[in-house]
Design a protein around this motif. Structure first.
Motif, short mmCIF file in Angstrom:
data_model
loop_
_atom_site.label_atom_id
_atom_site.label_comp_id
_atom_site.label_asym_id
_atom_site.label_seq_id
_atom_site.Cartn_x
_atom_site.Cartn_y
_atom_site.Cartn_z
N VAL A 267 0.49 -1.50 0.23
CA VAL A 267 -0.04 -0.30 0.13
C VAL A 267 0.83 1.60 -0.21
N LEU A 268 0.69 2.56 -0.50
CA LEU A 268 1.30 3.50 -0.99
C LEU A 268 0.44 4.41 -1.28
N PHE A 269 1.19 5.46 -0.51
CA PHE A 269 0.51 7.04 0.16
C PHE A 269 1.37 8.07 -0.12
N GLU A 270 0.98 9.15 -0.50
CA GLU A 270 1.47 10.93 -0.42
C GLU A 270 0.66 11.43 -0.58
N GLY A 271 0.29 12.56 0.57
CA GLY A 271 -0.03 13.59 0.64
C GLY A 271 0.31 14.96 0.92
N SER A 272 0.36 15.83 0.41
CA SER A 272 1.37 16.74 0.59
C SER A 272 0.55 18.20 -0.18
N GLY A 273 0.80 19.14 1.19
CA GLY A 273 -0.13 20.20 0.95
C GLY A 273 1.15 21.45 0.40
N PHE A 312 -3.51 27.90 -1.08
CA PHE A 312 -3.07 27.25 -0.73
C PHE A 312 -4.06 25.51 -1.30
N ASP A 313 -3.48 24.17 -1.79
CA ASP A 313 -3.63 23.62 -2.13
C ASP A 313 -3.36 22.30 -1.75
N PHE A 314 -3.54 21.12 -2.32
CA PHE A 314 -2.94 19.96 -2.04
C PHE A 314 -3.12 18.51 -2.87
N ALA A 315 -2.55 17.22 -2.82
CA ALA A 315 -1.85 16.35 -3.86
C ALA A 315 -2.29 15.41 -3.42
N VAL A 316 -2.77 14.35 -3.64
CA VAL A 316 -2.92 13.19 -3.05
C VAL A 316 -2.69 12.44 -4.17
N ASN A 317 -1.42 10.55 -3.47
CA ASN A 317 -1.39 9.54 -4.83
C ASN A 317 -1.63 8.49 -3.58
N THR A 318 -2.27 7.82 -3.52
CA THR A 318 -2.11 6.69 -3.23
C THR A 318 -2.77 4.95 -4.36
N ALA A 319 -2.07 4.12 -3.72
CA ALA A 319 -1.97 2.79 -4.59
C ALA A 319 -2.09 2.08 -4.03
N VAL A 320 -2.69 0.94 -4.27
CA VAL A 320 -2.83 -0.60 -3.27
C VAL A 320 -2.21 -2.08 -4.85
N LYS A 321 -0.93 -2.13 -4.77
CA LYS A 321 -0.51 -3.66 -5.73
C LYS A 321 -0.36 -4.84 -4.76
N LEU A 322 -0.74 -5.63 -6.27
CA LEU A 322 -0.79 -7.12 -5.53
C LEU A 322 -0.11 -7.34 -6.73
N ASN A 323 1.49 -8.52 -6.06
CA ASN A 323 2.25 -9.11 -6.64
C ASN A 323 2.37 -10.47 -6.23
N GLY A 332 -4.67 2.25 -7.74
CA GLY A 332 -4.78 3.83 -7.82
C GLY A 332 -5.77 4.79 -7.92
N PHE A 333 -5.19 6.10 -7.38
CA PHE A 333 -5.83 7.06 -7.13
C PHE A 333 -5.58 8.75 -7.01
N ARG A 334 -5.06 9.42 -7.94
CA ARG A 334 -4.29 11.08 -7.73
C ARG A 334 -5.45 11.87 -8.17
N ARG A 335 -5.06 12.82 -7.72
CA ARG A 335 -5.68 14.37 -7.25
C ARG A 335 -4.40 15.01 -7.19
N ILE A 336 -4.52 16.15 -7.84
CA ILE A 336 -3.78 17.62 -7.53
C ILE A 336 -5.13 18.38 -8.21
N GLN A 353 -7.93 15.03 -11.65
CA GLN A 353 -7.40 14.05 -10.85
C GLN A 353 -7.89 12.31 -11.67
N GLU A 354 -7.07 11.51 -10.63
CA GLU A 354 -7.23 10.48 -11.73
C GLU A 354 -7.00 8.81 -11.13
N TYR A 355 -7.63 8.07 -11.70
CA TYR A 355 -7.92 6.74 -11.20
C TYR A 355 -7.64 5.98 -12.47
#
Length: 584
Positions: A267-273, A312-323, A332-336, A353-355
């Motif tokens: 599980v990957l996650f990045e959240g930034s403002g 002011f704003d934020f960005a989110v990048n999250t994903a779930v990987k199955l190996n 995954g999901f991305r929002r800038i 915004q991307e799925y």
């Protein structure tokens, strides 16, 4: 500053760079070697525990164009030196030394000189370096400064910074201010397994590094908006000296990775403002007028001062990987946000915004892939229309000893949601590709024969401009080995295009590469030819590349190429280069 003083200052800077580079090499690499070599004992210790590796290149190029403007400098010279001094298995010291005549006062200097020590629980940078904190905060930006990265056990502490841009008085494309960056990171865990990092970044321009005259001196500048007032007698508007403004940026973020079941699930996650000011000369905002807590107001007063041009704003990048053994999946999901800006990355497209989903299934010699993504903008409904893109890709690949087979499909659907029916549009594009390749035995003079076919259908449904295009493309490829010293790769291709309301036309492409090795394979020469013809346009390219291995550590490479273009404008280009390579 006059043009002469700019050129002389740039030349002085490059000469100083060369001087410092040779001193740097002598001090860090040559001097320790001389000290170790004073006695027989130290010589033996040096041989057993110290190793010098790396590569050095000297490159020169000449270029000329006839019938058109040059697309490259008429002459180019580069020196590249990347040595690494390793002390046993405990410590290593590497350097990056790059000097090019392409450096210019009209843009950022390309010259690089950096020192990078590495030890078991940390590393450092002195001079030019790049870093990779995360995708949306700080990565791939060259910094001229210093950084130290300590990672004792599972902890990580990073702090560093320096100059990322120098002041250039130019136009809207290459003008810039002196820009400085400070970055810090605190983390816990293993970056290859599970970890969490907290990131802080501050980037700020120096307004005094590129002073601007009073706008009263420019009678065509509107004082309220600082924009150029258009005049119908101008062929193009005059340059606005206030088009490029000094900026400030503060970014904070959290990046984490959670690995479970022996990395089968990740599980990957990045959240930034981000807090971003477009113009440091704009009026400050009274902090007391901001509806927020005292802690936020205090932080703003010390770290970031809001102005009328701030957002002011934020960005989110999250994903779930199955190996798994036969299956890999990535969802995954991305929002800038539209106001998110980080000056610590080379470029960023916000307001999106991307799925997405990526899958790959392996079974014996077969591999199946299925990918999908949906991308949209106008996240805050500030625009008159919202663009939406859906893309689906699927493929099958089979590789055996004598046969390679690939089949791919890609479908793209784009449309918009607009307030007016006359502004709505949609676009679709379908691509089907199959590539079949037959491999022959090693003893055969025919090594490979392949055929590739691509069908493409593009459909544009735009008000007053509907059109549909169909493409059929064929390619035949072959690889031949006449003997152990002579090889030939050849390809022939044709593409037929039919567009509604237009005459159909055919594009033909021919290419070949002949490679010959001699003198016990120390000398290798390759001749390549490429030609394409479409309607009344003819493009022909030819060249020769020859490499000669002087010794096991030294090699010289000569490259000459010739391009000619005949169509709406006829021109020719000639380019030749010589490179000497030495391995330590």
């Amino acid at each position: 500053m006059t043009k002469k003083s700019v050129i002389s200052g740039n030349l002085y800077e490059q000469l100083g760079f060369i001087r410092n580079g040779f001193f740097f090499f002598f001090l860090i690499f040559w001097l320790p070697a001389c000290l170790f070599a004073q006695t027989g004992t130290t010589i033996q210790f040096f041989k057993n525990n110290v190793r010098l590796t790396g590569q050095a290149n000297v490159y020169g190029e000449l270029y000329e164009a006839y019938g058109t403007d040059r697309r490259r400098p008429p002459s180019t010279g580069r020196i590249v030196f990347r040595p690494t001094l390793t002390f046993s298995k405990l410590f290593s010291l590497s350097a990056d030394f790059f000097l090019s005549t392409e450096g210019s006062s009209a843009r950022q200097n390309l010259n690089i000189m950096g020192l990078h020590p590495v030890w078991s629980w940390g590393r450092g940078h002195l001079g030019d370096y790049t870093e990779n904190f995360s995708k949306y905060t700080f990565y791939a930006v060259n910094v001229k400064g210093a950084e130290i990265d300590l990672f004792p056990k599972k902890y990580r502490f990073t702090i560093g910074g320096g100059r990322t841009k120098r002041a250039v008085d130019g136009n809207i494309i290459n003008e810039s201010y002196d820009q400085h960056l400070f970055a810090a990171r605190i983390g816990y865990g293993n970056p290859q397994n599970s970890f969490i990092d907290c990131i802080f970044l501050k980037v700020k321009d120096d307004p005094a590094s590129n002073p601007k005259p009073d706008y009263d001196e420019y009678d065509y500048i509107l004082p309220d908006t600082l924009e150029s007032e258009l005049d119908t007698i101008w062929i193009e508007p005059p340059y606005n000296p206030y088009a490029v403004t000094p900026q400030e940026n503060v970014v904070t973020g959290i990046v984490s990775r959670l690995s479970m079941m022996d990395k089968r699930i990740v599980v990957l996650f990045e959240g930034s403002g981000s807090a971003y000011t477009k113009d440091l000369n704009s009026e400050k905002v009274d902090i007391d007028s901001i509806e927020s807590g005292g802690i936020i107001k205090k932080a703003l007063s010390h770290i970031f001062v809001p102005r009328r041009s701030s957002n002011f704003d934020f960005a989110v990048n999250t994903a779930v990987k199955l190996n798994l053994k036969y299956l890999n999946a990535d969802i995954g999901f991305r929002r800038i946000g539209p106001g998110y800006v980080s000056l610590g990355i080379p470029s960023n497209i916000n307001d999106r915004q991307e799925y997405y989903m990526k899958t790959a299934f392996k079974y014996k010699m077969n591999r199946f892939t299925l990918n999908w993504n949906r991308l949209s903008d106008n996240l805050l409904d500030q625009k008159t229309e919202t663009n939406i893109r859906n893309q689906l890709r699927a493929g099958w690949m089979m590789h055996s000893k004598s046969w390679h087979s690939n089949i791919h499909m890609s479908y793209l659907k784009m449309n918009n949601e607009a307030l007016s029916d006359t502004s709505e549009w949609d676009f679709s594009n379908l691509i089907l590709t199959t590539h079949q390749s037959l491999l022959f035995d090693q003893s055969s003079w025919i090594r490979q024969l392949g055929i590739k076919y691509t069908y493409q259908n593009s459909n544009k449904n735009i008000p007053a401009n509907d059109s549909e295009s169909n493409y059929h493309t064929f390619n035949l490829t072959g690889s031949f080995k006449f003997n152990q010293f002579l090889h030939l790769n050849a390809a022939v291709g044709a593409s037929h295009r039919q567009t509604s309301g237009e005459e159909a036309y055919l594009t033909k492409i021919y290419s070949g590469r002949l490679t010959h090795a001699t003198l016990k394979r120390r000398l290798s020469t390759s001749i390549h030819v490429n030609s394409s013809m479409v309607r009344k346009t003819r493009i022909f390219r030819a060249g020769v590349t020859s490499s000669y291995r002087l010794t096991r550590q030294n090699q010289v490479i000569l490259n000459c190429s010739f391009n000619t273009y005949k169509g709406t404008k006829d021109f020719k280009e000639i380019r030749s280069s010589l490179m000497l390579t030495h391995r330590l």
